[in-house]
Scaffold this active site. Structure first.
Site, short mmCIF file in Angstrom:
data_model
loop_
_atom_site.label_atom_id
_atom_site.label_comp_id
_atom_site.label_asym_id
_atom_site.label_seq_id
_atom_site.Cartn_x
_atom_site.Cartn_y
_atom_site.Cartn_z
N ARG A 14 0.85 -1.20 0.00
CA ARG A 14 0.00 0.00 0.00
C ARG A 14 0.88 1.24 0.00
O ARG A 14 1.87 1.31 0.73
CB ARG A 14 -0.91 -0.01 1.22
CG ARG A 14 -1.90 1.14 1.29
CD ARG A 14 -2.75 1.04 2.54
NE ARG A 14 -3.54 -0.19 2.54
CZ ARG A 14 -3.89 -0.85 3.64
NH1 ARG A 14 -3.47 -0.42 4.84
NH2 ARG A 14 -4.62 -1.95 3.57
N ARG B 95 -1.49 6.65 9.65
CA ARG B 95 -1.61 6.09 8.31
C ARG B 95 -1.69 7.22 7.28
O ARG B 95 -1.49 8.40 7.59
CB ARG B 95 -2.85 5.19 8.24
CG ARG B 95 -2.85 4.02 9.24
CD ARG B 95 -1.93 2.90 8.79
NE ARG B 95 -2.02 1.71 9.64
CZ ARG B 95 -2.82 0.67 9.41
NH1 ARG B 95 -3.65 0.67 8.39
NH2 ARG B 95 -2.81 -0.37 10.23
N CYS C 17 -7.72 -11.45 1.48
CA CYS C 17 -7.69 -10.97 2.86
C CYS C 17 -7.84 -12.12 3.83
O CYS C 17 -8.83 -12.87 3.78
CB CYS C 17 -8.78 -9.93 3.09
SG CYS C 17 -8.81 -9.32 4.79
N CYS D 216 -13.27 -1.87 6.95
CA CYS D 216 -12.42 -1.09 6.05
C CYS D 216 -13.22 -0.22 5.07
O CYS D 216 -12.76 0.85 4.67
CB CYS D 216 -11.48 -2.01 5.29
SG CYS D 216 -10.28 -2.85 6.35
N CYS E 226 -15.61 -8.89 6.66
CA CYS E 226 -15.40 -9.16 8.08
C CYS E 226 -15.81 -7.91 8.84
O CYS E 226 -16.14 -6.88 8.23
CB CYS E 226 -13.93 -9.51 8.34
SG CYS E 226 -12.83 -8.09 8.47
N LYS F 69 -3.16 1.42 14.93
CA LYS F 69 -3.26 2.31 13.78
C LYS F 69 -3.90 3.64 14.18
O LYS F 69 -4.69 3.71 15.12
CB LYS F 69 -4.07 1.66 12.67
CG LYS F 69 -5.53 1.49 13.01
CD LYS F 69 -6.32 0.83 11.89
CE LYS F 69 -6.07 -0.66 11.82
NZ LYS F 69 -7.01 -1.33 10.88
N LYS G 67 -5.60 7.26 12.37
CA LYS G 67 -6.08 7.80 11.09
C LYS G 67 -6.46 9.27 11.22
O LYS G 67 -7.19 9.66 12.13
CB LYS G 67 -7.26 6.98 10.59
CG LYS G 67 -6.88 5.52 10.33
CD LYS G 67 -8.04 4.68 9.84
CE LYS G 67 -7.58 3.26 9.54
NZ LYS G 67 -8.68 2.41 9.01
N CYS H 275 -14.87 -3.74 0.52
CA CYS H 275 -13.46 -4.06 0.73
C CYS H 275 -13.07 -5.22 -0.19
O CYS H 275 -13.92 -5.88 -0.77
CB CYS H 275 -13.23 -4.44 2.19
SG CYS H 275 -13.94 -6.03 2.65
#
Length: 629
Positions: free
Chosen positions: A110, A179, A499, A542, A538, A270, A272, A493
Site C-alpha cells: 500500500r 496512516r 484478505c 475497512c 469481516c 493504527k 487515522k 473491501c
C-alpha cells in the site's frame, strides 16, 4: 490503582529515562492536569505481544533482513507485524491453495499518498510494477491511496526500491502509527481547498516514522534517487523542527530519540487523520482518529483556524461487546498557528495512555470513550499547554463523490472517474487499466484517489475534455453521469480471496447485491431511491459499513450482519438490525423494511433517516406483524 499523568506514562515507555515536567528559563511552569479517568495498575502492565515485537525490532528493522534472505515464500509472525510499518501485508490466495501443499503466499503493498495525490510519472511506475511483479491489477482504496497485490516475497525488494527511487513511498501506509492522511480529493484552486491539501501533506510528514530502517533494508542504506513527490513544495526544515519542538515543555516529544514523536513502541494501534473543508464530507470525517476541518475568515481568503474531532473508528469484532464502531466527538477549535502542536498533543495522549495490553481495544476511540470527551480534552490540554477554544459552528455536511466534470478554478477542469469498488483492471471490453495508462502516457495528467475508491484526473485543459471523454468511452468506461446512483454511492473491501480476515465475499459480490436491491426497490415502487450501501467481508470495517444506510458486514460464509440507520451525509452511526442474513435472504429481509419506509416516510426523508427514526425494535415489530398477516 494509581493515577497516571502524561509525563509518568511517557517516562514508562522509555524505561524511566525521561525527566518529569519542568519549567524552563524561557517559559512559565506548566500545570499538568489531574487525569481522573485514566488508571494504571500498581503492578507492571502485561503488554500485548506486538508491543514486545515493536521494541525488539530496533526501530522497525528486525527480523526483516534475515527473513528476506531465506528461500521460504513467507515470513514469520514477528516479521509480518513489522512489515506492516513498511506498508506491506502478507496474504494467501485461498483460491490457489492446493490440498496438502504450502499456502499460495504473496504480499500486498500500500502506498503513502497524502491527500490522495499521485503524479503521472509515479502512476506509470506503479502500473508497470503491477504488470511485471503483481497480479496485473491495482486498487484504489477507501483512504485516498493505491495498493497492489500479488507480489512474491522474492520480488519485494525490487518493488520497494523502484517505488522509493521513483519518488514514492509505502512507509507508514500500515502499522501502529499515523496512516495515509486523507483529504477532500477535489483539486479545486481556492484558498480553503489549497490549505486542506497543504495541511494534509504537512501532517503526513510530521507523523512520518523517522527510523533509517526503510533505506537500510530496501535501498541498502542509500538515499532514494528522487525526493518523495509531496515533499517538493514543503519546507522540510520546518517540518523537522515541528517534529522535535516542545515549546510548552509538556512532553510532546522524545528529545534526541530516532523517533522523536513515537519513541520505541510507536502507537498502540493504527491512527487515522483526515482533513477537509467545511461542508465537504467526502472523507467520512467522523470515522477518523483526528478529523480536521479548515475554518476560513469571513471573506474566505485566509485560514483562521481548525475545528478538531477525535475518537472515530470503525473496527470491531463479532460477539465481542467491548469492541464497537464509534463516531468522533468535537474536541474544539485551534488557531491556525497552533494546529501542529494540537495534533501532536492528541497523538501524544494516545501514545502514552492508549491501551497497550489488549490490541482489540487499542484504538484511540476506546480511550476517548472510556474517559469521556471532557476528561480526554483535559488530558490533551496537558500536552497542548493551553485550553481549546469552543468548536466553531459549521454549515451542514454533505457527502460529495466528485464524480464527473468540475471546474478546477484555475482555468482547467477535473474529471472524477467511477471505479467499481476501486479495482483497476482490464476485463473483456472494460479496459480501465489500459485507459488510465494512456491518460498518463498520452496526456500526462496527474491523478487524485478519492476516499470512495474512485480516481480523479486533474489539470485538464477545457479544450481537451472531449478528447478525454472519447478515450475513456473507447475503452469501455461508463461516464459517471450514466452510472447507476446506488453503484456510485457504494463501497466494498477486497475480502476474498486474499484478505486473511474475510469470512465471505465483498468486492466481487457487491455489484450483484446492489442490482438485487435495486430490483426490490422497483418492486416496492421506489425505483431510483438513492441508498448508501457498503459491504465488508469481516467486521473490521475497512469500507466503513457502519456509516451506511444499509451495511453488509460479513458474519459467515455467504452471510452478513445487516446494519441500518446511517445517513447520506455520513454523520450518523448505523445500528445492527440482524446478526446474520444469508445471502439468498437479502431481498426477503429488505422487502418489509422498504414497505414500512414507503408507508411512513416523511417528506424528503432518506431510508437511513427513516430506519434511525423508527429504531430496531419498531422495525422488527413491523416485520413480525406483517409476516404473520
Amino acid at each position: 490503582m494509581a493515577f497516571v499523568t502524561p509525563s509518568a506514562w511517557r517516562s514508562s515507555l522509555l524505561g524511566g529515562r525521561v525527566p518529569s515536567a519542568r519549567a524552563t528559563s524561557n517559559s512559565p511552569p506548566v500545570a499538568m492536569p489531574v487525569v481522573k479517568a485514566v488508571l494504571s495498575p500498581d503492578k507492571p502492565k502485561k503488554l500485548s505481544k506486538v508491543e514486545g515485537l515493536k521494541t525488539e525490532s530496533k526501530g522497525l528493522r528486525y527480523p526483516i533482513p534475515d527473513e528476506l534472505a531465506t528461500d521460504a515464500t513467507y515470513i514469520s509472525e514477528a516479521a509480518i507485524q513489522i512489515m506492516k510499518f513498511h506498508g506491506s501485508y502478507q496474504q494467501d490466495d485461498r483460491e490457489q491453495r492446493k490440498r496438502g501443499a504450502e499456502k499460495a503466499y504473496q504480499f500486498m503493498l500500500r502506498l503513502k499518498m497524502p491527500a490522495g495525490e499521485f503524479p503521472a510519472g509515479m502512476y506509470r511506475e506503479l502500473d508497470d510494477l503491477s504488470t511485471e511483479l503483481g497480479n496485473s491489477t491495482l486498487r484504489a482504496t477507501t483512504r485516498n491511496t493505491f495498493q497492489m497485490h500479488g507480489i512474491l516475497k522474492k520480488n519485494l525488494k525490487s518493488v520497494f526500491s523502484r517505488i522509493l527511487n521513483a519518488g514514492g513511498s509505502t512507509i507508514g501506509a500500515c502499522g501502529d502509527l499515523s496512516r495515509n492522511v486523507m483529504c477532500t480529493p477535489a483539486p479545486i484552486d481556492s484558498p480553503k481547498y489549497v490549505a486542506a491539501r497543504h495541511l494534509s501533506r504537512m501532517l503526513a510528514e510530521l507523523f512520518a516514522p523517522q527510523t533509517g530502517a526503510f533505506s537500510e533494508i530496501w535501498l541498502d542504506g542509500e538515499k532514494a534517487a528522487t525526493l518523495e513527490y509531496w515533499k517538493k513544495d514543503l519546507d522540510m526544515g520546518a517540518v523537522g523542527q515541528l517534529m522535535r519542538e516542545d515549546a510548552n515543555d509538556t512532553h510532546l516529544t522524545f528529545p534526541g530519540h530516532e523517533e522523536p514523536i513515537y519513541g520505541d513502541q510507536y502507537l498502540p494501534r493504527k491512527f487515522k487523520i483526515g482533513v477537509t473543508v467545511a461542508g465537504d464530507n467526502s472523507i467520512d470525517i467522523y470515522t477518523q482518529d483526528i478529523g480536521v476541518v479548515v475554518v476560513m475568515n469571513a471573506d474566505e481568503t485566509a485560514v483562521e483556524g481548525y475545528n478538531l474531532t477525535v475518537g472515530g473508528g470503525m473496527g470491531r469484532t463479532h460477539k465481542k461487546e467491548s469492541t464497537f464502531a464509534r463516531t468522533g466527538d468535537h474536541l474544539g477549535f485551534v488557531p491556525a498557528a497552533d494546529i501542529y502542536t494540537a495534533c501532536k498533543a492528541i497523538v501524544a495522549a494516545q501514545r502514552d495512555h492508549g491501551n497497550r495490553e489488549v490490541r482489540a481495544n487499542a484504538r484511540m476511540k476506546y480511550l476517548v470513550h472510556k474517559m469521556g470527551i471532557d476528561a480526554f480534552r483535559t488530558l490533551v490540554e496537558g500536552y497542548y499547554g493551553k485550553s481549546f477554544e469552543a468548536f466553531r459552528e459549521l454549515p451542514e455536511w454533505e457527502f460529495k463523490d466528485w464524480l464527473g466534470w468540475y471546474d478546477q478554478g484555475d482555468g482547467k477542469a477535473f474529471l472524477g472517474v467511477f471505479i467499481e469498488n476501486g479495482r483497476i483492471k482490464d476485463e473483456g471490453s472494460f479496459r480501465l487499466k489500459t485507459a488510465l495508462r494512456k491518460v498518463v502516457d498520452d496526456f500526462g495528467y496527474d491523478f487524485v484517489v478519492t476516499s470512495n475508491q474512485n480516481v480523479i484526473i486533474r489539470d485538464v485543459p477545457t479544450d481537451r475534455k472531449a478528447d478525454l471523454d472519447a478515450l475513456l468511452k473507447e475503452h469501455g468506461i461508463t461516464h459517471p453521469d450514466d452510472v447507476d446512483t446506488n453503484h456510485r454511492l457504494a463501497m466494498a473491501c477486497p475480502a476474498l480471496p486474499l484478505c486473511g480476515l474475510a469470512v465471505t465475499e465483498a468486492e466481487r459480490h457487491m455489484p450483484s447485491v446492489i442490482d438485487r436491491v435495486n430490483s426490490v426497490l422497483v418492486e416496492a415502487d421506489l425505483a431510483g431511491l438513492p441508498i448508501v450501501m457498503r459491504m465488508t467481508g469481516c467486521p473490521n470495517g475497512c469500507a466503513r459499513p457502519y456509516m451506511a444506510e444499509i451495511g453488509f458486514v460479513g458474519s459467515g460464509p455467504s452471510a452478513y450482519q445487516l446494519w441500518l440507520g446511517g445517513c447520506p451525509d455520513q454523520t450518523r452511526l448505523a445500528f445492527p438490525y440482524d446478526e446474520k442474513v444469508k445471502d439468498d435472504n437479502i431481498e426477503a429481509t429488505l422487502r418489509p423494511l422498504l414497505a414500512a419506509y414507503k408507508g411512513d416516510r416523511k417528506d424528503g426523508e432518506s431510508f437511513g433517516a427513516f430506519t434511525a427514526r423508527w429504531g430496531k425494535d419498531a422495525l422488527h415489530a413491523y416485520v413480525a406483524e406483517h409476516a404473520s398477516a
